[in-house]
Design a protein around this motif. Structure first.
Motif, mmCIF file in Angstrom:
data_model
loop_
_atom_site.group_PDB
_atom_site.id
_atom_site.type_symbol
_atom_site.label_atom_id
_atom_site.label_comp_id
_atom_site.label_asym_id
_atom_site.label_seq_id
_atom_site.Cartn_x
_atom_site.Cartn_y
_atom_site.Cartn_z
ATOM 1 N N ILE A 125 0.832 -1.205 0.000
ATOM 2 C CA ILE A 125 0.000 0.000 0.000
ATOM 3 C C ILE A 125 0.865 1.252 0.000
ATOM 4 O O ILE A 125 1.843 1.342 0.747
ATOM 5 C CB ILE A 125 -0.928 -0.009 1.235
ATOM 6 N N ASN A 126 0.508 2.204 -0.852
ATOM 7 C CA ASN A 126 1.199 3.482 -0.891
ATOM 8 C C ASN A 126 0.611 4.365 0.211
ATOM 9 O O ASN A 126 -0.474 4.921 0.066
ATOM 10 C CB ASN A 126 1.029 4.135 -2.266
ATOM 11 N N VAL A 127 1.339 4.476 1.313
ATOM 12 C CA VAL A 127 0.826 5.210 2.471
ATOM 13 C C VAL A 127 0.676 6.698 2.162
ATOM 14 O O VAL A 127 -0.232 7.358 2.665
ATOM 15 C CB VAL A 127 1.747 4.985 3.696
ATOM 16 N N GLU A 128 1.549 7.226 1.303
ATOM 17 C CA GLU A 128 1.456 8.643 0.934
ATOM 18 C C GLU A 128 0.150 8.922 0.191
ATOM 19 O O GLU A 128 -0.508 9.944 0.424
ATOM 20 C CB GLU A 128 2.658 9.050 0.077
ATOM 21 N N ASN A 129 -0.243 8.011 -0.686
ATOM 22 C CA ASN A 129 -1.521 8.164 -1.392
ATOM 23 C C ASN A 129 -2.701 8.064 -0.433
ATOM 24 O O ASN A 129 -3.715 8.754 -0.599
ATOM 25 C CB ASN A 129 -1.660 7.101 -2.487
ATOM 26 N N LEU A 130 -2.545 7.210 0.564
ATOM 27 C CA LEU A 130 -3.615 7.041 1.550
ATOM 28 C C LEU A 130 -3.865 8.347 2.307
ATOM 29 O O LEU A 130 -5.004 8.669 2.637
ATOM 30 C CB LEU A 130 -3.256 5.919 2.525
ATOM 31 N N LYS A 131 -2.801 9.088 2.546
ATOM 32 C CA LYS A 131 -2.934 10.371 3.250
ATOM 33 C C LYS A 131 -3.882 11.320 2.511
ATOM 34 O O LYS A 131 -4.581 12.122 3.131
ATOM 35 C CB LYS A 131 -1.566 11.034 3.423
ATOM 36 N N ASP A 132 -3.889 11.218 1.191
ATOM 37 C CA ASP A 132 -4.767 12.083 0.393
ATOM 38 C C ASP A 132 -6.221 11.618 0.412
ATOM 39 O O ASP A 132 -7.127 12.387 0.099
ATOM 40 C CB ASP A 132 -4.268 12.133 -1.061
ATOM 41 N N SER A 133 -6.416 10.337 0.759
ATOM 42 C CA SER A 133 -7.766 9.764 0.717
ATOM 43 C C SER A 133 -8.512 9.905 2.036
ATOM 44 O O SER A 133 -9.735 10.080 2.055
ATOM 45 C CB SER A 133 -7.688 8.272 0.346
ATOM 46 N N VAL A 134 -7.800 9.799 3.147
ATOM 47 C CA VAL A 134 -8.443 9.840 4.459
ATOM 48 C C VAL A 134 -8.742 11.286 4.835
ATOM 49 O O VAL A 134 -7.859 12.141 4.845
ATOM 50 C CB VAL A 134 -7.560 9.194 5.544
ATOM 51 N N THR A 135 -10.001 11.569 5.137
ATOM 52 C CA THR A 135 -10.418 12.910 5.537
ATOM 53 C C THR A 135 -11.143 12.835 6.880
ATOM 54 O O THR A 135 -11.328 11.754 7.438
ATOM 55 C CB THR A 135 -11.370 13.523 4.492
ATOM 56 N N GLU A 136 -11.575 13.970 7.369
ATOM 57 C CA GLU A 136 -12.306 14.012 8.640
ATOM 58 C C GLU A 136 -13.654 13.314 8.542
ATOM 59 O O GLU A 136 -14.262 12.987 9.566
ATOM 60 C CB GLU A 136 -12.496 15.471 9.081
#
Length: 379
Positions: free
Chosen positions: A129-140
């Protein structure tokens, strides 16, 4: 070794029950058969044994006993976690990954029909899993991130701590399916930042039909029970407890804790040997990450050889073309497709998953038989 000798290399589908697990369970079918919720002496004796088993389960994952809910297996545990959380929350977004087990993907499809937004994120070509990409997907607005610790088809192991940090930074929870990792690698749910965790006994030498859901006290999670009735397990999972199963799961956890290091060393060497020899066949390659994976699994593509044909030809050598839950179809594996494989290569791939009872003699025979058959089928 003759062709009549059975060799079982499908341990990611299920495992042989450990003799000591079975021995521990048997009295709870014949002698200590009382209902653990009964208040008489027989019931209290059984309740004591159940509580000890739940301690063993909790101890394996660094949890407290009151954080464990016993289920019929990981599939039920995942359903309870996802549906139970969704029913008690106002947030409507869930993130999971395209390589997850069908127990997650199909439950998420159901949740979508209940008005939830589900993001099925892709993975890198090695399955990680690309954790950096995940950062862009997870929101409040994200309620939950769902990820398995180790993939059932390729063995790929994900960086759970990094993923949990991304989820928690945005107020989301992390549900981790440890079905293929439990009993094989050390897991401390709190240290890894796991809010909910699922497991099944039959994946690590325990009985079928029993599993558990861990729900962190620290995370203050509200779940809505999905099975109603007698109000057992704090109203989260009604039904008479499967006492022999719970005893077996507890014993499997106890054995795993003491044997984990020995298993990893011995099985890992056998897997590496099997893989090294099979990769000598022209054109073969490993699917998924070689660096980040569980020690008992290798998924190898034999280009030009249909996996179903090879599996049938192997006869008494039990291997798999993918998840046992999807093997009744001839469709290419959704996991291998998510890694970018063509239909042809996905349908030419075999999963070899070794276990505690696998021997060097069996691996030698398997190498010889697979090599001969691949050469014959591509001639």
């Amino acid at each position: 070794m003759t062709n009549e000798y059975k060799i079982y290399l499908d341990n990611n589908a299920t495992t042989k029950i450990d003799h000591n697990v079975l021995k521990t369970m048997l009295p709870y079918f014949t002698e200590f058969y009382a209902n653990g919720n009964s208040s008489h002496l027989d019931g209290l004796v059984v309740k004591d044994s159940v509580e000890n088993a739940i301690f063993q389960i909790a101890d394996l994952i660094g949890a407290q006993e009151n954080e464990i809910i016993v289920t019929s297996g990981a599939t039920e545990a995942l359903n309870l976690a996802i549906k139970g959380l969704a029913a008690a929350s106002s947030k409507k977004k869930i993130i999971t990954f395209t390589t997850e087990h069908k127990a997650v993907l199909d439950t998420c499809k159901y949740i979508e029909n209940q008005g939830f937004e589900v993001d099925y994120s892709g993975v890198k070509s090695d399955g990680t899993i690309n954790v950096e990409n995940l950062k862009d997907s997870v929101t409040e607005e994200t309620l939950l991130v769902i990820v398995m610790m180790s993939n059932n088809e390729t063995g790929t192991v994900h960086d759970i701590k990094a993923i949990s940090e991304v989820a928690h930074a945005n107020g989301a929870l992390l549900l981790c399916d440890t079905t293929q990792a439990i009993g094989k690698i050390a897991i401390n749910a709190e240290d890894l930042g796991i809010d909910m965790l699922t497991l099944s006994a039959h994946k690590f030498y325990g009985p079928k039909g029993i599993g558990a859901l861990y729900v962190s006290n620290k995370s203050r999670i509200k779940l809505s029970g999905q099975i109603h009735g007698g109000g057992q397990q704090r109203n989260l999972r009604s039904g008479t407890l499967n006492v022999p199963g719970i005893i077996g799961l507890g014993k499997a956890c106890e054995i795993a804790k003491s044997e984990m290091q020995n298993d990893e060393t011995r099985i890992g060497k056998l897997r590496d040997y099997l893989e090294t020899e099979l990769l000598k066949i022209d054109g073969t390659f490993v699917n998924g990450s070689v660096k980040n994976r569980i020690y008992n699994t290798t998924n190898i593509c034999f280009p030009g050889v249909w996996s179903e044909q090879l599996i049938i030809a192997l006869g008494n050598i039990s291997v798999s073309s993918g998840s046992a839950c999807s093997s009744v179809t001839s469709k290419p594996s959704h996991v291998l497709k998510a890694l970018g494989l063509s239909d042809e290569d996905a349908l030419s791939s075999i999963r070899f998953s070794l276990g505690r009872f696998t021997t060097l003699e069996e691996i030698d025979f398997t190498i010889k038989k697979v090599t001969e058959l691949v050469h014959h089928l591509t001639a």
